[in-house]
Design a protein around this motif. Structure first.
Motif, short mmCIF file in Angstrom:
data_model
loop_
_atom_site.label_atom_id
_atom_site.label_comp_id
_atom_site.label_asym_id
_atom_site.label_seq_id
_atom_site.Cartn_x
_atom_site.Cartn_y
_atom_site.Cartn_z
N SER C 49 0.84 -1.21 0.00
CA SER C 49 0.00 0.00 0.00
C SER C 49 0.86 1.26 0.00
N GLN C 93 -7.11 0.71 -0.71
CA GLN C 93 -7.42 -0.44 0.14
C GLN C 93 -8.51 -0.06 1.14
N ASP C 178 -5.49 -1.55 -5.03
CA ASP C 178 -4.93 -2.08 -3.79
C ASP C 178 -5.98 -2.93 -3.07
N GLU C 179 -5.81 -4.22 -3.15
CA GLU C 179 -6.72 -5.17 -2.49
C GLU C 179 -8.18 -4.86 -2.77
MG LIG Z 1 -2.02 -2.75 2.11
#
Ligand SMILES: [Mg+2]
Ligand SMILES: Nc1ncnc2c1ncn2[C@@H]1O[C@H](COP(=O)(O)OP(=O)(O)OP(=O)(O)O)[C@@H](O)[C@H]1O
Lengths: 370, 479, 271
Positions: C49, C93, C178-179
């Motif tokens: 991240s 995220q 991100d995720e």
């Molecule tokens: Mg992360």
């Protein structure tokens, strides 16, 4: 009480304080009628020094005379207490004093400050110095059964990392007055829990003032005020942050019944240097009678942008839905109200120092009426 | 990369700071009984009004200037103010064509075109310049519905009975220092009367313009809505930039009878002084509405962005059973501005309800205080109040204070107050920026998001205006 | 799709970054060409991240060494909004909630900022509503979400869909997600994956940060990178992800220890 005594008492009190009695034109006293105080006989309380036979627990020692002034002044200064009228009155009334130093993890202490039924003004001063890392639990019990007034000034200095659990449990008399001023300075990483429970006094005025000298300390204030009959209970609290990362969690609860009056003024000051302060204040008042009155006034003064400050206030009678819930489980309405009221008070009372449990504070403050 | 912080966004130059060069009739500086008489005679007033003014003047002499608000300003010399100034133009003109074109131009420049061709189609405007009303649009059309909308001076002449019946009944002349002063010397303002059962067919609006440097403005507004009537009214205000302070002490009175409602909106943009606090308007205003009738309703919405000092508590006295009071406020202060504003909700009658939503934004070295009172009287069975006061701080030099009083004497009433303080978080800013939204726009989006609950209450035409105004105030030098 | 002659979109060279006084990125190298899909995996706290936020220009992170070139120009000197406007997109995220700011308004202002950069005309409210309704289909989101405040009170999965909606509107050239797959239910995962595949084309590149093979089953990556302690420790094809699924990250410790030993041999000897 003979009517002629009234002006004499006012003058006498003014002479002790070196300043006339505060009046309604002063914002801080606007709702506070000092009549019960003026009905007290103009003389000092004549009983024995209630501090004379206090047995100190391990870790607690008496401070000697020379140290006392040097320690007291900075505390009074930090909280701006020196000019407060109740403090001036106290200082003018040759108070009995107890000055303690606490080091390490000290044992608990309980102080009984009972004005009994004797006439006059009982003036007391208490100084507590908690050294770095010390921890202490103190329960102060006030009581009265007559037309007298108790004036207590409590000065507390919490060293770095010190922890104090201070409880004030005051069950009074409709003819009695209680003036209690608490000036507390907190060094960083110290933790203060102050729980006050006051009921039954003709007039009570509590003035807790906490100053987090450099912030980064924790302050938890819990208060319960009960008024009934013609009683007046007034709390003027003030918390200020002298540096960043301080925390305040304040809950002030009121139960106003009869023709009682409750006054709450809660000041929170967050100046520029107090970034990352996290302060929450909640004031909850139960108004149970058509003749009772509640005046509440939070005061938030903030000059720092990175802070969390929330406050809330409610004034109402018992929650309808809570009552209904209990009733729907078969509990009669008045029984349910009683249960809720007790629960409401318990939320504060259970936070008093452990020693309080022995005197059944709920029973003391909210006696089961016939 | 830019190192801008939110605190760097300071105010845009004031857009309404020009002075109109017009010949003005002024009386000499200073205040005395003779001055009060002179104002009254210039306006050719009936005796009852002169008596009202004189009583107020005498009361004022006995009163002390309040000092309890969290405000600091130098002592005002009341003898150094001109109490009457009017553009030279004998009578108020019957037709707009006869109004001095300079005045029309002034208002056009302020975005308030008055001429037939350009005026707003659904808003009637009363334009007040210094001490007098110079024009009121759509009077005839409103008259068809029985609605009276005119300057208060005209109302005194044309409807003296109504003025005598209602003036000073909501804000008595001795209510407070500034109300007493206003009652003694008020110059002009608007009068609105909505008769029984009439829903006012258009928005009504008064635009106040201070032009002279050393003149005080003391306008007086009176709005009456009879049974079942309703109206939405808006006032706007601007002033030129002077490096001296001008005093503005207005009084607004609202009366609503059974089932009637008044929605009163203000967009206040008086000159605020410069970044050092030089100049600007001292705005000391008493606004109060009385819900006299059952089920009546008063709603105050204010967007306060201007003035060096604002001292103002639009209030509701909720007398009628089931009457409703509302207060929605955005107060933005920047530089050295000081605002002490809030409301009073006085619950008298049973089941009265009130709502307070206050949003304060403080930037620069300014100070922004919310001061409110919710009072529940002994007869207000079943009354309810909900208040919410949020403060947003921009930079660490600005102050936000909150003083919400609650006084209750009625167990069967519920009062609830909530307050919070926030700032624009770096993560929220970054989120918007990472979607391509510029720094300033991101800030202004979040500020107006913060104020949205209040803007939603403004009449459509003005909500966008208020949004823009706020953005303007915060826009500027980034860096 | 790997085409060695495809234009370079993003080139990260020896990137070091810290937050407060803590160094997090310690020499990241990564190159993205048009048409490619990259996956970055790695243990919690390895810096994934951080890398994405440094690329998007988060002010809390300071670049201490290295360079990032976006289509031939220095990316690091641009403001975050400028990066977004020229086609860099970060799907967060943890998307933040912004109370009071309407989602629709936010999307419109953002879309218009990107359009202006591309020399396209601004869309008025009506034209934008049409566009947004069309793009909503990509993520099968209820239009009711447009009326709410940005992410406020959205569930975890709803926030992620809102991120992909933004991506669909901004049409980035480099999308870093991100995720985006975590917190999604099975259907939502499929919807999001389809959305991403639909938006990936020969002219743009995608960097997927993920922990799970299940996303990579739906979107086949051209490259898989394993990040550890602030660098990219290993790069492979899609098989690398499958291998990780079986073996976990234990081997990382060994490899890191070797690395530390080489780079810090001298101080170790002194001690
Ligand atoms: Mg992360
Ligand atoms: N503001 C900060 N202050 C201190 N440390 C930080 C900060 N932000 C990130 N870190 C640390 O940097 C390291 C890398 O964090 P990062 O969020 O990039 O990890 P990640 O690879 O995305 O992990 P995950 O898989 O859990 O999302 C972590 O150890 C984290 O604690």
């Amino acid at each position: 009480m003979p009517a002629v005594a009234l002006p004499a008492t006012a003058d006498w009190l003014a002479a002790l304080a070196g300043e006339p009695l505060p009046g309604r034109r002063q914002e801080d006293w606007r709702f506070t009628d000092l009549a019960p105080l003026q009905a007290v006989a103009p003389q000092l309380w004549a009983g024995p020094d209630p501090f004379a036979h206090v047995v100190l627990p391990a870790g607690v020692t008496r401070l000697d005379g020379a140290e006392i002034q040097a320690l007291a002044d900075p505390i009074l200064h930090a909280t701006g207490s020196a000019t407060a009228w109740p403090v001036r009155l106290n200082q003018g009334a040759s108070p009995h004093g107890l000055a303690l130093r606490v080091s390490g993890a000290a044992g608990p202490l309980q102080l009984q400050l009972d004005a009994g039924d004797g006439p006059g003004l009982l003036a007391l001063q208490l100084l507590l110095v908690l050294e770095e890392g010390a921890s202490f639990e103190l329960l102060v019990r006030h009581a009265s059964r007559g037309a007298n007034a108790t004036s207590l000034v409590t000065l507390v200095q919490l060293g770095r990392g010190a922890r104090l659990n201070l409880g004030v449990l005051a069950a009074g008399d409709a003819r009695a007055s209680l003036l209690s001023h608490l000036a507390i300075s907190q060094a960083p990483a110290s933790e203060l829990q102050l729980t006050t429970a006051v009921g039954g006094w003709g007039l009570s005025r509590l003035e807790p003032r906490v100053c987090q000298l450099e912030g980064a300390a924790q302050t938890r204030l819990r208060a319960l005020q009960l008024v009934d009959g013609q009683e007046l209970a007034d709390t003027h609290s003030q918390v200020s942050f002298g540096g960043p990362e301080g925390e305040l969690d304040q809950l002030h609860k009121v139960v106003a019944d009869g023709a009682g009056r409750s006054v709450f003024n809660g000041a929170v000051r967050v100046p520029r240097q107090a970034q990352q302060t996290n302060a929450a204040q909640l004031s909850r008042s139960l108004l149970l009678s058509e003749r009772a009155r509640v005046d509440t006034k939070p005061e938030l003064e903030i000059v720092a942008d990175d802070v969390k400050c929330a406050h809330g206030a409610t004034v109402s009678r018992l929650q309808q839905n809570e009552l209904f819930y209990l009733q729907s489980r078969g509990i009669a309405a008045d029984q349910a109200s009683k249960l809720l009221l007790r629960g409401y008070c318990e939320e504060v009372l259970r936070e008093l120092p452990a020693a309080a449990a022995a005197c059944h504070p709920l029973q003391l403050l909210l006696p089961e009426r016939p | 990369m830019s190192t801008a912080t939110v605190g760097d966004l300071v105010s845009q130059p004031y857009k309404h700071g020009f002075v109109t060069d017009i010949e003005t009739e002024k009386i000499a500086k200073g205040l005395s009984e003779d001055v009060v008489r002179l104002i009254s005679s210039k306006k050719d007033e009936p005796d009852f009004l002169l008596a009202f003014r004189l009583r107020a003047y005498r009361q004022w002499l006995q009163m002390e200037e309040p000092n309890w608000a969290a405000l600091g300003y130098p002592v005002i010399d009341y003898q150094n103010i001109i109490y009457y100034a009017a553009p030279k133009q004998q009578e108020k003109k019957a037709s707009l064509d006869e109004v001095d074109p300079k005045l029309l131009e002034t208002f056009e420049k302020l975005g308030i075109p008055l001429s037939e061709q350009k005026r707003l189609s659904n808003v009637a405007v009363d334009a007040v310049f210094d001490s007098v009303s110079i024009a009121t649009t759509y009077r005839e059309k409103l008259a068809e519905h029985g609605v009276i909308f005119c300057s208060i001076s005209e109302a005194v002449k044309e409807h003296p009975d109504l003025i005598e019946k209602y003036l000073g009944t909501v804000v008595p002349s001795n209510d407070n220092y500034f109300a007493a002063l206003n009652s003694a010397v008020f110059s002009d303002g608007s009068f609105v009367f909505i008769p029984k059962g009439v829903e006012c067919p258009m928005e009504l609006s008064t635009y106040f313009r201070i032009n002279s440097a050393d003149t005080g403005q003391f306008e007086r507004t009176l709005i009456v809505a009879e049974e079942g009537a309703s109206v939405s009214y808006l006032e706007g205000c601007t002033a030129p930039m002077f490096d001296t302070n001008q005093l503005h002490a207005a009084v607004v009175e609202l009366v609503v009878l059974d089932d009637a409602s008044i929605k009163y909106s203000t967009v206040q943009n008086w000159y605020a002084g410069d970044e050092h606090g030089v100049g600007g308007i001292y705005n000391f205003v008493t606004k109060r509405g009385q819900c006299r009738g059952d089920r009546s309703r008063i709603s105050w919405t204010q967007v306060e962005t201007g003035s060096a000092i604002t001292w103002k508590y639009p209030s509701c006295v909720l007398q009628g059973a089931d009457s409703v009071g509302e207060f929605y406020s955005v107060a933005l202060t920047n530089n050295r501005q000081q605002a002490d504003t809030g409301t009073k909700m006085i619950h008298v009658g049973p089941r009265t309800r009130s709502t307070i939503v206050s949003k304060g934004i403080s930037a620069g070295h300014s100070s922004n205080s919310y001061r409110g009172l919710v009072q529940i009287g002994p007869k207000a069975v079943g009354a309810k109040n909900y208040s919410q006061c949020d403060s947003m701080l921009i930079g660490d030099q600005a102050a936000a204070n909150t003083y919400p009083y609650i006084r209750s004497q009625q167990p069967d009433a519920a009062v609830e107050h909530e307050a919070s303080t926030c700032r624009i978080s770096a993560d929220q800013l970054f989120y918007l920026q990472s979607r391509g939204i510029g720094f300033e726009e991101a800030v202004s989006m979040m500020v107006s998001g913060f104020c949205r609950d209040v803007f939603n209450q403004l009449p459509m035409e003005f909500a966008a205006e208020a949004d823009k105004l706020l953005a303007l105030k915060l826009e500027g030098s980034v860096g | 799709m790997i085409r060695p002659d495809a234009p370079l979109l993003l080139e990260i060279r020896d990137l070091h970054a810290r937050v407060e006084d803590q160094p997090i990125l310690k020499g990241v190298n990564l190159t993205l060409r048009a048409g490619e899909i990259h996956a970055v995996m790695g243990r919690n706290g390895s810096g994934k991240s951080t890398l994405s936020k440094v690329l998007a220009g988060h002010p809390a992170y300071t670049v201490t060494a290295g360079s990032v070139t976006y289509r031939g120009a220095d990316l690091l000197e641009l403001d975050p909004e400028q990066r977004a406007r020229i086609g860099l997109f970060l799907g967060f995220q943890y998307p933040v909630e912004i109370p009071g700011v309407s989602n629709l308004e936010f999307l419109r202002v953002a879309t218009n900022a990107r359009r202006a950069e591309r020399g396209e005309e601004e869309l008025d409210t009506f034209a934008f509503e049409d566009l947004v309704r069309e793009r909503l289909k990509v993520v099968q989101m209820d239009p009711a979400f447009l009326e709410r405040s940005v992410n406020e009170g959205f569930s975890g999965g709803e926030k992620k869909r809102n991120e992909i909606l933004q991506m669909a509107l901004l049409e980035p050239l480099v999308a870093i997600l991100d995720e985006t797959d975590s917190g999604l239910d099975i259907d939502a995962l499929r919807i999001v994956a389809e959305g991403v595949s639909q938006l990936a084309g020969p002219d743009n590149a995608t960097l997927l940060i993920t922990h799970y093979q299940r996303l990579l089953d739906l979107i086949t990556p051209d490259y898989v990178h394993v990040m550890a302690a602030g660098r990219i420790l290993r790069t492979g094809g899609k098989e690398l992800a499958l291998e990780l699924e079986r073996t976990g990250y234990d081997w990382v410790d060994q490899e890191l220890a070797n690395l530390e030993a080489t780079s810090e041999r001298e101080p170790v000897e002194v001690a």
